[in-house]
Design an enzyme around this catalytic site. Structure first.
Site, PDB file in Angstrom:
ATOM      1  N   GLY A  23       0.840  -1.203   0.000  1.00  0.00           N
ATOM      2  CA  GLY A  23       0.000   0.000   0.000  1.00  0.00           C
ATOM      3  C   GLY A  23       0.874   1.251   0.000  1.00  0.00           C
ATOM      4  N   LYS A  53      16.753 -24.402  13.003  1.00  0.00           N
ATOM      5  CA  LYS A  53      17.322 -23.190  13.630  1.00  0.00           C
ATOM      6  C   LYS A  53      17.237 -23.286  15.150  1.00  0.00           C
ATOM      7  CE  LYS A  53      17.457 -18.196  13.112  1.00  0.00           C
ATOM      8  NZ  LYS A  53      17.106 -17.070  12.234  1.00  0.00           N
ATOM      9  N   SER A 112      30.414 -12.360   6.648  1.00  0.00           N
ATOM     10  CA  SER A 112      30.144 -13.060   5.388  1.00  0.00           C
ATOM     11  C   SER A 112      30.131 -12.096   4.206  1.00  0.00           C
ATOM     12  CB  SER A 112      28.780 -13.756   5.466  1.00  0.00           C
ATOM     13  OG  SER A 112      27.746 -12.814   5.709  1.00  0.00           O
ATOM     14  N   GLU A 137      10.152 -10.212  11.606  1.00  0.00           N
ATOM     15  CA  GLU A 137      11.380  -9.529  11.170  1.00  0.00           C
ATOM     16  C   GLU A 137      11.149  -8.867   9.821  1.00  0.00           C
ATOM     17  OE1 GLU A 137      15.852 -10.849  11.379  1.00  0.00           O
ATOM     18  OE2 GLU A 137      15.034 -11.581   9.499  1.00  0.00           O
ATOM     19  N   THR A 150      20.722 -13.698  -1.866  1.00  0.00           N
ATOM     20  CA  THR A 150      20.007 -14.852  -2.413  1.00  0.00           C
ATOM     21  C   THR A 150      21.003 -15.913  -2.891  1.00  0.00           C
ATOM     22  OG1 THR A 150      18.302 -13.320  -3.134  1.00  0.00           O
ATOM     23  CG2 THR A 150      18.202 -15.498  -4.087  1.00  0.00           C
ATOM     24  N   GLU A 152      24.187 -16.204  -1.951  1.00  0.00           N
ATOM     25  CA  GLU A 152      24.964 -16.731  -0.814  1.00  0.00           C
ATOM     26  C   GLU A 152      24.137 -17.752  -0.041  1.00  0.00           C
ATOM     27  OE1 GLU A 152      26.771 -16.202   3.381  1.00  0.00           O
ATOM     28  OE2 GLU A 152      24.718 -16.086   2.690  1.00  0.00           O
TER      29      GLU A 152
HETATM   30  P1  0O2 Z   1      15.876 -17.726   5.867  1.00  0.00           P
HETATM   31  O1  0O2 Z   1      15.910 -18.940   5.003  1.00  0.00           O
HETATM   32  O2  0O2 Z   1      16.481 -16.523   5.219  1.00  0.00           O
HETATM   33  O3  0O2 Z   1      14.547 -17.495   6.434  1.00  0.00           O
HETATM   34  P2  0O2 Z   1      21.552 -12.550  15.196  1.00  0.00           P
HETATM   35  O4  0O2 Z   1      22.710 -13.194  14.487  1.00  0.00           O
HETATM   36  O5  0O2 Z   1      20.456 -13.517  15.610  1.00  0.00           O
HETATM   37  O6  0O2 Z   1      21.924 -11.622  16.274  1.00  0.00           O
HETATM   38  P3  0O2 Z   1      20.353 -11.731  12.698  1.00  0.00           P
HETATM   39  O7  0O2 Z   1      21.482 -11.835  11.727  1.00  0.00           O
HETATM   40  O8  0O2 Z   1      19.381 -10.642  12.452  1.00  0.00           O
HETATM   41  O9  0O2 Z   1      20.899 -11.539  14.154  1.00  0.00           O
HETATM   42  O10 0O2 Z   1      19.569 -13.046  12.794  1.00  0.00           O
HETATM   43  P4  0O2 Z   1      19.777 -14.360  12.039  1.00  0.00           P
HETATM   44  O11 0O2 Z   1      18.793 -15.243  12.698  1.00  0.00           O
HETATM   45  O12 0O2 Z   1      21.204 -14.763  12.011  1.00  0.00           O
HETATM   46  O13 0O2 Z   1      19.349 -14.037  10.572  1.00  0.00           O
HETATM   47  C1  0O2 Z   1      18.058 -13.722  10.290  1.00  0.00           C
HETATM   48  C2  0O2 Z   1      17.908 -13.754   8.799  1.00  0.00           C
HETATM   49  O14 0O2 Z   1      18.768 -12.745   8.229  1.00  0.00           O
HETATM   50  C3  0O2 Z   1      18.363 -15.041   8.132  1.00  0.00           C
HETATM   51  O15 0O2 Z   1      17.352 -15.977   8.140  1.00  0.00           O
HETATM   52  C4  0O2 Z   1      18.663 -14.551   6.728  1.00  0.00           C
HETATM   53  O16 0O2 Z   1      17.478 -14.335   6.009  1.00  0.00           O
HETATM   54  C5  0O2 Z   1      19.302 -13.203   6.996  1.00  0.00           C
HETATM   55  N1  0O2 Z   1      20.753 -13.328   7.147  1.00  0.00           N
HETATM   56  C6  0O2 Z   1      21.478 -13.060   8.249  1.00  0.00           C
HETATM   57  N2  0O2 Z   1      22.791 -13.242   8.008  1.00  0.00           N
HETATM   58  C7  0O2 Z   1      22.906 -13.636   6.716  1.00  0.00           C
HETATM   59  C8  0O2 Z   1      24.020 -13.973   5.866  1.00  0.00           C
HETATM   60  O17 0O2 Z   1      25.202 -13.938   6.231  1.00  0.00           O
HETATM   61  N3  0O2 Z   1      23.719 -14.323   4.574  1.00  0.00           N
HETATM   62  C9  0O2 Z   1      22.445 -14.364   4.099  1.00  0.00           C
HETATM   63  N4  0O2 Z   1      22.247 -14.733   2.834  1.00  0.00           N
HETATM   64  N5  0O2 Z   1      21.381 -14.064   4.894  1.00  0.00           N
HETATM   65  C10 0O2 Z   1      21.607 -13.695   6.167  1.00  0.00           C
HETATM   66  P5  0O2 Z   1      17.687 -17.524   8.096  1.00  0.00           P
HETATM   67  O18 0O2 Z   1      17.353 -18.104   9.424  1.00  0.00           O
HETATM   68  O19 0O2 Z   1      19.060 -17.762   7.590  1.00  0.00           O
HETATM   69  O20 0O2 Z   1      16.707 -18.190   7.125  1.00  0.00           O
END
Ligand code: 0O2
Length: 202
Positions: A23, A53, A112, A137, A150, A152
């Site tokens: 929207g 997770k 990363s 989130e 995507t 990575e």
């Molecule tokens: P999916 O498949 O994407 O749903 P925290 O480390 O917990 O203090 P953060 O980084 O916010 O803080 O949390 P988390 O749980 O590590 O990451 C949350 C989501 O952020 C991930 O979801 C990814 O979508 C994205 N993300 C975080 N770090 C990276 C990274 O290095 N590379 C990529 N490609 N995505 C990242 P999930 O759980 O990976 O699953």
């Protein structure tokens, strides 16, 4: 755990947030030629990913609702880095949810190479049993950051999270290249906006 019942409010949250953010996008398009929102995607984390997770983070399954912040996830993708902060500012001024945490991986990239702005919110959802507060989130990133993340993500999946060092290095280089692209695009932003205005008039 009855997953269908547990995840129902999360499904509602992602649908509601998607409608609201889309929207905002159409309102921008009507009122000005540039929308800071390019597109919006949303998903509820698949059950196997929640379980995996939780195991990796030492979260008991009965605590996932209070401890896992991204079961409901919405992604806002923008053209320019500045657009990310325009959206962040707009979200700060909304009163339909409470922001509980923010992580600026745009200015402070992860090791990363990952860049994105993360906002954790508490979102009230109306159910037939009354109001339920759900954690969600919101990830805000540019098209270039999204392209990198995507790819990575797919590679991490392929290598089960254990990327060979050569691949890791290449990804870090690619992340820098994506960031350079964002910087260059920002420099010619006014030219791009002018082109978009002309395109809109046609
Ligand atoms: P999916 O498949 O994407 O749903 P925290 O480390 O917990 O203090 P953060 O980084 O916010 O803080 O949390 P988390 O749980 O590590 O990451 C949350 C989501 O952020 C991930 O979801 C990814 O979508 C994205 N993300 C975080 N770090 C990276 C990274 O290095 N590379 C990529 N490609 N995505 C990242 P999930 O759980 O990976 O699953």
């Amino acid at each position: 755990m009855n997953w269908e019942l547990t995840l129902a409010p999360y499904k509602q949250v992602v649908e509601e947030l998607k409608v609201k953010l889309k929207g905002m996008r159409s309102q921008y398009e009507k009122e000005s030629s540039h929308s800071p929102i390019e597109f919006v995607t949303a998903r509820v984390k698949p059950i196997p990913s929640i379980i995996e997770k939780a195991q990796n983070r030492g979260i008991a399954i009965e605590n996932v609702e209070s401890e896992m912040q991204d079961i409901a996830g919405v992604r806002v993708v923008c053209q320019f880095v500045d657009d990310i902060y325009t959206i962040v500012d707009m979200l700060h001024h909304r009163n339909d949810f409470v922001i509980v945490e923010e992580k600026d991986y745009v200015s402070h990239k992860k090791d990363s190479g990952y860049r994105s702005y993360h906002m954790i919110i508490k979102y009230p959802v109306e159910t037939i049993h009354g109001e339920v507060i759900v954690l969600a989130e919101i990830q805000i990133r540019t098209l270039a950051m999204n392209f990198w993340a995507t790819n990575e993500h797919s590679l991490n999946y392929k290598y089960d999270g254990k990327l060979p060092s050569e691949v890791r290095l290449r990804l870090q280089k690619a992340a820098e290249a994506a960031f350079k692209l964002d910087e260059e695009m920002s420099k010619i932003r006014s030219e791009i906006h002018e082109a978009q205005r002309v395109f809109h008039r046609k």
